[in-house]
Scaffold this motif. Structure first.
Motif, PDB file in Angstrom:
ATOM      1  N   ASN A 413      46.649  46.833  33.405  1.00 20.22           N
ATOM      2  CA  ASN A 413      47.140  47.275  34.791  1.00 20.22           C
ATOM      3  C   ASN A 413      45.995  48.024  35.390  1.00 20.22           C
ATOM      4  N   GLU A 414      45.666  49.072  34.625  1.00 25.34           N
ATOM      5  CA  GLU A 414      44.605  49.966  35.417  1.00 25.34           C
ATOM      6  C   GLU A 414      43.380  49.058  35.683  1.00 25.34           C
ATOM      7  N   MET A 415      42.865  48.268  34.777  1.00 23.41           N
ATOM      8  CA  MET A 415      41.607  47.701  34.972  1.00 23.41           C
ATOM      9  C   MET A 415      41.808  46.450  36.194  1.00 23.41           C
ATOM     10  N   LYS A 416      43.001  46.028  36.016  1.00 17.42           N
ATOM     11  CA  LYS A 416      43.175  45.189  37.251  1.00 17.42           C
ATOM     12  C   LYS A 416      43.060  45.642  38.914  1.00 17.42           C
ATOM     13  N   MET A 417      43.773  46.872  38.678  1.00 22.73           N
ATOM     14  CA  MET A 417      43.749  47.534  40.132  1.00 22.73           C
ATOM     15  C   MET A 417      42.004  47.849  40.363  1.00 22.73           C
ATOM     16  N   LYS A 418      41.576  48.401  39.350  1.00 22.39           N
ATOM     17  CA  LYS A 418      40.140  48.906  39.685  1.00 22.39           C
ATOM     18  C   LYS A 418      39.208  47.616  40.098  1.00 22.39           C
ATOM     19  N   ILE A 419      39.524  46.285  39.214  1.00 19.29           N
ATOM     20  CA  ILE A 419      38.682  45.371  39.586  1.00 19.29           C
ATOM     21  C   ILE A 419      39.024  44.812  40.942  1.00 19.29           C
ATOM     22  N   HIS A 420      40.229  44.788  41.324  1.00 20.54           N
ATOM     23  CA  HIS A 420      40.482  44.540  42.534  1.00 20.54           C
ATOM     24  C   HIS A 420      40.072  45.397  43.688  1.00 20.54           C
ATOM     25  N   GLN A 421      40.324  46.692  43.437  1.00 18.64           N
ATOM     26  CA  GLN A 421      39.367  47.792  44.570  1.00 18.64           C
ATOM     27  C   GLN A 421      37.931  47.285  44.561  1.00 18.64           C
ATOM     28  N   LEU A 697      33.216  41.321  35.857  1.00 20.93           N
ATOM     29  CA  LEU A 697      34.279  42.413  35.237  1.00 20.93           C
ATOM     30  C   LEU A 697      35.209  41.838  34.439  1.00 20.93           C
ATOM     31  N   SER A 698      35.815  40.859  34.958  1.00 20.47           N
ATOM     32  CA  SER A 698      36.867  40.057  34.192  1.00 20.47           C
ATOM     33  C   SER A 698      36.569  39.368  32.936  1.00 20.47           C
ATOM     34  N   THR A 699      35.428  38.950  32.994  1.00 21.43           N
ATOM     35  CA  THR A 699      34.821  38.556  31.652  1.00 21.43           C
ATOM     36  C   THR A 699      34.480  39.436  30.554  1.00 21.43           C
ATOM     37  N   THR A 700      34.041  40.677  31.185  1.00 18.99           N
ATOM     38  CA  THR A 700      34.035  41.861  30.183  1.00 18.99           C
ATOM     39  C   THR A 700      34.880  42.395  29.765  1.00 18.99           C
ATOM     40  N   PHE A 701      36.062  42.422  30.764  1.00 21.17           N
ATOM     41  CA  PHE A 701      37.431  42.965  30.040  1.00 21.17           C
ATOM     42  C   PHE A 701      38.035  41.900  29.045  1.00 21.17           C
ATOM     43  N   ALA A 702      37.792  40.500  29.605  1.00 20.02           N
ATOM     44  CA  ALA A 702      38.470  39.454  28.717  1.00 20.02           C
ATOM     45  C   ALA A 702      37.908  39.641  27.377  1.00 20.02           C
ATOM     46  N   GLN A 703      36.361  39.678  27.160  1.00 21.12           N
ATOM     47  CA  GLN A 703      35.858  39.967  25.887  1.00 21.12           C
ATOM     48  C   GLN A 703      36.341  41.140  24.796  1.00 21.12           C
ATOM     49  N   LEU A 704      36.518  42.305  25.888  1.00 22.40           N
ATOM     50  CA  LEU A 704      36.901  43.524  25.093  1.00 22.40           C
ATOM     51  C   LEU A 704      38.686  43.095  24.604  1.00 22.40           C
ATOM     52  N   CYS A 705      39.265  42.421  25.575  1.00 23.08           N
ATOM     53  CA  CYS A 705      40.663  42.146  25.385  1.00 23.08           C
ATOM     54  C   CYS A 705      40.912  41.194  23.970  1.00 23.08           C
ATOM     55  N   GLU A 706      39.846  40.343  23.922  1.00 18.45           N
ATOM     56  CA  GLU A 706      39.772  39.497  23.000  1.00 18.45           C
ATOM     57  C   GLU A 706      39.498  39.934  21.649  1.00 18.45           C
ATOM     58  N   LEU A 707      38.540  41.199  21.504  1.00 23.35           N
ATOM     59  CA  LEU A 707      38.454  41.936  20.327  1.00 23.35           C
ATOM     60  C   LEU A 707      39.511  42.615  20.094  1.00 23.35           C
ATOM     61  N   VAL A 708      40.202  43.303  21.085  1.00 30.04           N
ATOM     62  CA  VAL A 708      41.393  43.916  20.766  1.00 30.04           C
ATOM     63  C   VAL A 708      42.612  43.262  20.238  1.00 30.04           C
TER      64      VAL A 708
END
Length: 759
Positions: A413-421, A697-708
């Motif tokens: 949620n935090e990253m979504k807001m940051k990416i949107h901003q 940013l979404s790709t980077t976050f998605a890769q990190l989410c995939e690791l998690v």
């Protein structure tokens, strides 16, 4: 006779005691106690074998699935116990009460055995008769046969005389060998109750007494010394039993003074001879061998005539009276004493065999069960300990998984807001920067210095190069203004993502992730595509006089169009004669209307309409009308002067219309056209750039989410693995507990066996 009566009463008391041993069934013979004990100990060891086999199978299964619960020594011990119990079960199946008959040659050993069997089974006679060991035991099949040592071939029982008779010149066996003679159980009570009778050669025929004892006597429960009542105990007989006593702890020895029927010929010395034999035999048992007390010795020494008993029992088997035949005086007394020997022998061999055969097995069983219980208790405790450890590990994994899932939701949620901003900020910056660059497009186009020529082929190539130049220049300018800041912001955002998400990863994966942060720097691509965007650009490079009537009209029309349109609209809306609108719109009628010719100012709209009419018709008539109108209005001198100036201006401009001027006009037209087109894609371009940033940013976050997610999956897999091990440990706990309970039951059964038969 008084001693005989006392022994009979003592035997009756012992029989009463033996009958109380079993509560399940009435036991009428001491030999049946051994049979019942053998049956019970066999059943117990069958249960122990089943128990150990089940334990071995279950423990192997547990060890295969969870090796840390059971160590190698424990598993090996259980497997060894299984083989050990199998061996005990085989021995117990073969175990029987064994009595061995020894004495000098021709003392009547074989005759005593035959008398006990009630039939002439073994060879007997005067002199050295038996040349080997003969073991008579019950036949399971009910048929009579014999088997020689080292062979499984069944031979006719009548061949025993041929094989074992010492007078047979073709004898095939020596004194060390053993022949198993199987006799139907229904023809002898002793054999039916699992007693084996072993006849031996005379102890005076061979010096190898130690071999006899080791091979055939070590497992005997009772030894019967058959002595000759017509003589006394010989040194040879005593030496043999001294050797037996040295190898066995207090062997049970009976002494039979055979051929006591000879005493009938000397009745006056009967009591003295009997007393002499009793004293010497008692001293031998009590003082020399020390195998019993003086009281016990009185029940171990008997005076019999085996030949008479055998003859009487053979007669009885034929249906005749016991007293039939040539019998010496006192036969009844000697027969009763032989029966008393049999009763004493049965009592002694039953008690002795139970202890010698089953005591060791019972102790082995108890030790084995004790060791098994110890192993099972160790496995149980170890399983419980590891089970608790696995429960703690599962709990930790579950807590970590819950924390990871909750943290992932919060960070997402935090990253979504940051990416949107950030996307909105990038869109605004790109839109503003592109608008600024569009306003400065003329400067960029002026810097394009490729040689210009108005030839259509050259001009097309020039336009393509100009498209590329403008696209490249705008992109370079935008990158110079935005890329550094955007890349820095994106890099900081990615590092923040990595920092937050790596905290949710295991240490080893976190280190790998942070140890490999190298990647290509992100750069926004500004896709302007001027070639397609300005494809519809068509230049107009023909000469146009800047003071030409059409140009002037355009300038005047552009200046007055809005005010004229507003005035006309007001008059139309307010005039009651709106139906005359078509007449008021006619420029010729309005031009010659006398009410509108007072001043030039009032006729400017009219002039513009006339010019438009004249230009629209492109004919001489229009020009004449305009010339006549101007002549009438301003005079011919002014017209001539104005025409001269007008001509000079035209000539100047016409001479100035060079290739350079054409290039400037081309660039001016291109700037005007490109500006209008580029302004149309400002929003699209900024949205495209923001989308690139969002995608990065979404790709980077998605890769990190995939690791998690992989880490969470690993945790789930680990929990499943731990759960499987927990089930195995629970099963191990249940198995060990169940085996402990079964071991306790077997332990109680062995104790009950000891209390019943061995106490």
């Amino acid at each position: 006779m008084a001693a005989y009566i006392n022994r009979t009463l003592a035997y009756s008391n012992s029989m009463n005691i033996s009958r109380n041993v079993s509560t399940d069934e009435q036991i009428s013979s001491p030999l049946q106690i051994f049979g019942k004990a053998k049956k019970q100990i066999n059943e117990i060891f069958v249960d122990i074998l089943s128990y150990v086999a089940e334990a071995s199978e279950r423990i192997k299964d547990v060890n295969d699935k969870c090796p840390n619960v059971i160590n190698t020594n424990e598993l090996k011990s259980i497997i060894d116990y299984e083989f050990k119990v199998k061996g005990i079960c085989e021995v117990l199946t073969r175990d029987h009460m064994k009595v061995a008959f020894f004495g000098r040659t021709s003392n009547g050993k074989s005759t005593v055995v035959n008398a006990m069997l009630g039939d002439k089974v073994l060879p007997s006679g005067i002199g050295h008769t038996t040349n080997c060991f003969l073991q008579v035991e019950g036949s399971q099949s009910g048929e009579a046969y014999l088997v020689t040592e080292g062979s499984n071939e069944k031979q006719n029982v009548e061949s025993v005389s041929h094989l074992a008779h010492a007078l047979n010149h073709e004898k095939q066996l020596n004194e060390k060998e053993l022949v198993h003679v199987y006799w139907p159980k229904d023809r002898c009570v002793l054999l039916r109750d699992d007693v084996a009778l072993v006849d031996s050669p005379g102890v005076d025929v061979t010096p190898h007494l130690d071999d006899w004892i080791d091979n055939h006597c070590i497992d005997a429960d009772v030894f019967v010394l058959v002595a000759n009542a017509e003589s006394t105990l010989m040194v040879t007989e005593k030496n043999f039993f001294h050797k037996v006593s040295s190898k066995l702890s207090k062997p049970n020895i009976f002494i039979l003074n055979n051929r006591w029927d000879a005493s009938a010929n000397e009745p006056e010395f009967l009591d003295q001879v009997r007393k002499q034999h009793m004293e010497r035999a008692t001293d031998f048992l009590v003082k020399e061998l020390k195998v019993c007390t003086t009281e016990e010795a009185s029940s171990r020494i008997f005076f019999i005539s085996a030949k008479e008993v055998l003859q009487a029992r053979v007669q009885e088997r034929k249906g005749l009276s016991l007293n039939s035949g040539a019998l010496a005086e006192g036969f009844s007394t000697r027969y009763m004493e032989f029966e008393e020997f049999e009763r004493r022998f049965e009592e002694c061999i039953s008690k002795s065999a139970i202890k010698t055969k089953f005591l060791n097995h019972s102790q082995q069983g108890k030790h084995l069960i004790k060791d098994m219980l110890k192993i099972m208790d160790t496995i149980y405790n170890r399983s419980q300990e590891q089970k608790n450890l696995k429960l703690n590990e599962i709990k930790k994994c579950q807590e970590k998984l819950n924390y990871t899932e909750q943290s992932l939701i919060s960070i997402t949620n935090e990253m979504k807001m940051k990416i949107h901003q950030m996307v909105d900020d990038v869109e605004d910056k790109v839109s503003k920067a592109l608008s600024d660059e569009i306003r400065r497009l003329s400067v960029l186009v002026d810097e394009f210095n490729l040689p210009f020529h108005s030839d259509p082929l050259v001009l097309n190539a020039y336009k393509k190069e100009l498209h590329s130049y403008v696209e490249s220049g705008l992109g370079s300018n935008l990158r110079a203004r935005l890329s550094t800041a955007l890349a820095l912001n994106i890099d900081q955002s990615q590092k923040e993502m990595i920092e937050k998400m790596s905290a949710l990863l295991p240490e080893e994966k976190r280190n790998i992730r942070l140890r490999n942060p190298q990647r290509e720097p992100f750069e926004v691509l500004y896709r302007l595509n001027c070639d397609n965007l300005c494809r519809d650009f068509h230049e107009h490079l023909e000469f146009k006089f800047s003071w030409g009537l059409s140009t002037l009209f355009g300038r005047v029309a552009s200046f007055t169009s809005w005010s004229s349109w507003s005035s006309n609209q007001s008059r139309i809306m307010m005039s009651p004669q709106s139906n005359n609108q078509s007449q008021s719109n006619n420029p010729l009628i309005n031009a010659f209307d006398g009410t509108h010719n007072s001043t030039i100012e009032h006729n400017l709209p009219v002039i513009s309409r006339i010019l438009a009419a004249s230009l629209g018709t492109q004919g001489a008539m229009g020009g004449l009308i305009f010339a006549g109108f101007m002549l009438k209005t301003v005079g011919w001198r002014l017209i001539i002067a104005t025409g001269g100036i007008y001509g000079c201006l035209y000539l100047y401009e016409r001479l100035s219309w060079t290739t350079k001027a054409k290039e400037r006009e081309f660039k001016r037209q291109y700037v005007h056209h490109a500006t209008s087109k580029l302004r149309l894609i400002v929003d699209l371009t900024s949205a495209n750039c923001s989308h690139q940033v969002q995608q990065e940013l979404s790709t980077t976050f998605a890769q990190l989410c995939e690791l998690v997610d992989r880490s969470a999956t690993d945790l789930n897999d680990e929990m499943k693995n731990l759960d499987g091990k927990l089930r195995i440990l629970s099963k191990s706990t249940e198995v060990s507990k169940m085996l402990m309970n079964k071991g306790d039951v077997l332990k109680a059964e062995l104790k009950q066996f000891d209390d019943t038969f061995l106490s």
